[in-house]
Design a protein around this motif. Sequence first.
Motif, PDB file in Angstrom:
ATOM      1  N   SER A  78      62.340  17.937  48.081  1.00  0.00           N
ATOM      2  CA  SER A  78      62.746  19.095  48.761  1.00  0.00           C
ATOM      3  C   SER A  78      61.527  19.934  48.737  1.00  0.00           C
ATOM      4  O   SER A  78      61.560  20.766  49.916  1.00  0.00           O
ATOM      5  N   CYS A  79      60.377  19.610  47.971  1.00  0.00           N
ATOM      6  CA  CYS A  79      59.067  20.612  48.018  1.00  0.00           C
ATOM      7  C   CYS A  79      58.053  19.987  47.584  1.00  0.00           C
ATOM      8  O   CYS A  79      58.183  18.939  46.656  1.00  0.00           O
ATOM      9  N   LEU A  80      57.013  20.277  47.983  1.00  0.00           N
ATOM     10  CA  LEU A  80      55.525  19.651  47.548  1.00  0.00           C
ATOM     11  C   LEU A  80      54.688  21.035  47.543  1.00  0.00           C
ATOM     12  O   LEU A  80      54.679  21.784  48.248  1.00  0.00           O
ATOM     13  N   SER A  81      53.596  20.597  46.434  1.00  0.00           N
ATOM     14  CA  SER A  81      52.524  21.690  46.277  1.00  0.00           C
ATOM     15  C   SER A  81      51.300  20.858  45.728  1.00  0.00           C
ATOM     16  O   SER A  81      51.436  20.034  45.059  1.00  0.00           O
ATOM     17  N   LEU A  82      50.141  21.583  46.248  1.00  0.00           N
ATOM     18  CA  LEU A  82      48.758  20.951  45.810  1.00  0.00           C
ATOM     19  C   LEU A  82      47.980  21.729  44.807  1.00  0.00           C
ATOM     20  O   LEU A  82      48.008  23.077  45.194  1.00  0.00           O
ATOM     21  N   ASN A  83      47.416  21.024  43.931  1.00  0.00           N
ATOM     22  CA  ASN A  83      46.222  21.603  43.199  1.00  0.00           C
ATOM     23  C   ASN A  83      45.029  20.795  43.680  1.00  0.00           C
ATOM     24  O   ASN A  83      44.692  19.839  43.259  1.00  0.00           O
ATOM     25  N   MET A 111      49.148  16.606  43.102  1.00  0.00           N
ATOM     26  CA  MET A 111      50.162  17.050  43.860  1.00  0.00           C
ATOM     27  C   MET A 111      51.393  17.055  42.938  1.00  0.00           C
ATOM     28  O   MET A 111      51.897  16.268  42.155  1.00  0.00           O
ATOM     29  N   TYR A 112      52.194  18.084  43.365  1.00  0.00           N
ATOM     30  CA  TYR A 112      53.625  18.418  42.567  1.00  0.00           C
ATOM     31  C   TYR A 112      54.770  18.276  43.653  1.00  0.00           C
ATOM     32  O   TYR A 112      54.762  18.604  44.840  1.00  0.00           O
ATOM     33  N   SER A 113      55.771  17.432  43.195  1.00  0.00           N
ATOM     34  CA  SER A 113      56.968  17.379  44.070  1.00  0.00           C
ATOM     35  C   SER A 113      58.169  17.628  43.200  1.00  0.00           C
ATOM     36  O   SER A 113      58.389  17.408  41.961  1.00  0.00           O
ATOM     37  N   GLY A 114      59.111  18.397  43.941  1.00  0.00           N
ATOM     38  CA  GLY A 114      60.569  18.534  43.375  1.00  0.00           C
ATOM     39  C   GLY A 114      61.515  18.012  44.298  1.00  0.00           C
ATOM     40  O   GLY A 114      61.236  17.964  45.205  1.00  0.00           O
ATOM     41  N   THR A 173      64.157  16.774  38.950  1.00  0.00           N
ATOM     42  CA  THR A 173      62.921  16.214  38.290  1.00  0.00           C
ATOM     43  C   THR A 173      61.621  16.950  39.004  1.00  0.00           C
ATOM     44  O   THR A 173      61.760  17.049  40.063  1.00  0.00           O
ATOM     45  N   LEU A 174      60.675  17.012  38.088  1.00  0.00           N
ATOM     46  CA  LEU A 174      59.481  17.590  38.691  1.00  0.00           C
ATOM     47  C   LEU A 174      58.365  16.557  38.184  1.00  0.00           C
ATOM     48  O   LEU A 174      58.361  15.822  37.138  1.00  0.00           O
ATOM     49  N   LYS A 175      57.780  16.028  39.295  1.00  0.00           N
ATOM     50  CA  LYS A 175      56.690  14.715  39.039  1.00  0.00           C
ATOM     51  C   LYS A 175      55.196  15.318  39.572  1.00  0.00           C
ATOM     52  O   LYS A 175      55.114  16.303  40.453  1.00  0.00           O
ATOM     53  N   VAL A 176      54.477  14.809  39.013  1.00  0.00           N
ATOM     54  CA  VAL A 176      53.119  15.082  39.102  1.00  0.00           C
ATOM     55  C   VAL A 176      52.249  13.814  39.524  1.00  0.00           C
ATOM     56  O   VAL A 176      52.387  12.818  38.967  1.00  0.00           O
TER      57      VAL A 176
END
Length: 389
Positions: free
Chosen positions: A142-147, A153-156, A161-164
């Motif tokens: 449903s969602c992604l975010s970058l560092n 990268m993070y995915s929800g 679950t939250l994955k890195v």
Amino acid sequence: MMSPNFTSSAVKNDIGQTGLIGSIMKDDDLIYSLAASGDMLFTGTDSKNIRVWKNLKEFSGFKAKSGLVKAIIVLGDRIFTGHQDCKIRCWKLSSSNPGLIKRNGSFPSLTDFLKSSIKPKNYIEVRRKRNVLRIKHFDAVSCLSLNEELGLMYSGSWDKTLKVWRISNFKCLESVDEAHDDAINSVVVGFDSFVFTGSADGTVKAWKRELLEKGTKHSMIQLLLKQENAVTALAVSRESATLYCGSSDGFVNFWEHGNQTLSHAGALRGHKMAVLCLATAGNLVFSGSADKTICVWRREEGGIHTCMSVLTGHGGPVKCLAVGEDHGTSTVSDRKWIVYSGSLDKSVKVWRLSEQHAPDLKEIQRGFLTRDKPDQDHKERTNEKVWHF
């Protein structure tokens, strides 16, 4: 070649005025996600298509084999997409032909998948006694975010679950199983090693990142919100170290960072229906809603927020937002921003907004800007829980 059902419009003689400056539409696609990078706009749809636009014209595009495109983020010449079919895909722009975009891989990498699949300990039991590999999502991403700084990268996912991920080799560094009690609707990389997640279970959680020799470890250090209404969107303002949270009740709550923790600082009431997306830029905050409007908020000194304007003109829920600075008209004393709003009415509208001046009431290309105050009648607000976005 442009398909006959494609339409676009732009304000004639654009001289830097604020307001609606253009719109694009394809009749066969509902817009679920978008991302802006340079002079390109990427839109994700329910038809598996990712389209690329330049100057309000269709420039290129590519298509996944399956899966509604729920999230898009861009880093340099790479595009990352999260899909309804549980997959995260990576695409790459050609260095010699910017219009050519090819699949570059998926998360996890095939090597990582094969190595992990050998050991029984790498499997977890999910619903209906089904065993799945821990490093893969087993429900919609449903969602992604970058560092960008750390290359993470993070995915929800709706699988809770939250994955890195390490973006250089598509390797899963960590899976936070049962991060929430229901679907994760939003994840955002924050400030000071924070990562924030929001869920259909009505909670917002703050996670602290620790870098290990071979991976990462994230620990929940603060439960910021627990409510009946689903959390639908998150956004972070790095300039003010503030976290914003949109919910299915139409409210935008926000927290300010200080002394290693976050404190609730208030709530913005501007929508009659669920907030579906949020974005920040400079001192501005944008909230898009199922009520078809976009509220533009300005953060003042002391953390006070003023609703500068309400953008209307979409014929359906506003599902996604992206913002970039308008370097052609922006000044030190008055920064201006280009805002892209994607809607389930199959259109993307493009707005230019000033941090200092709210536009006068006017109509531009069937888009409206008003200075109406946000609705204050709580009785008109929906309390219906929205589970998955």
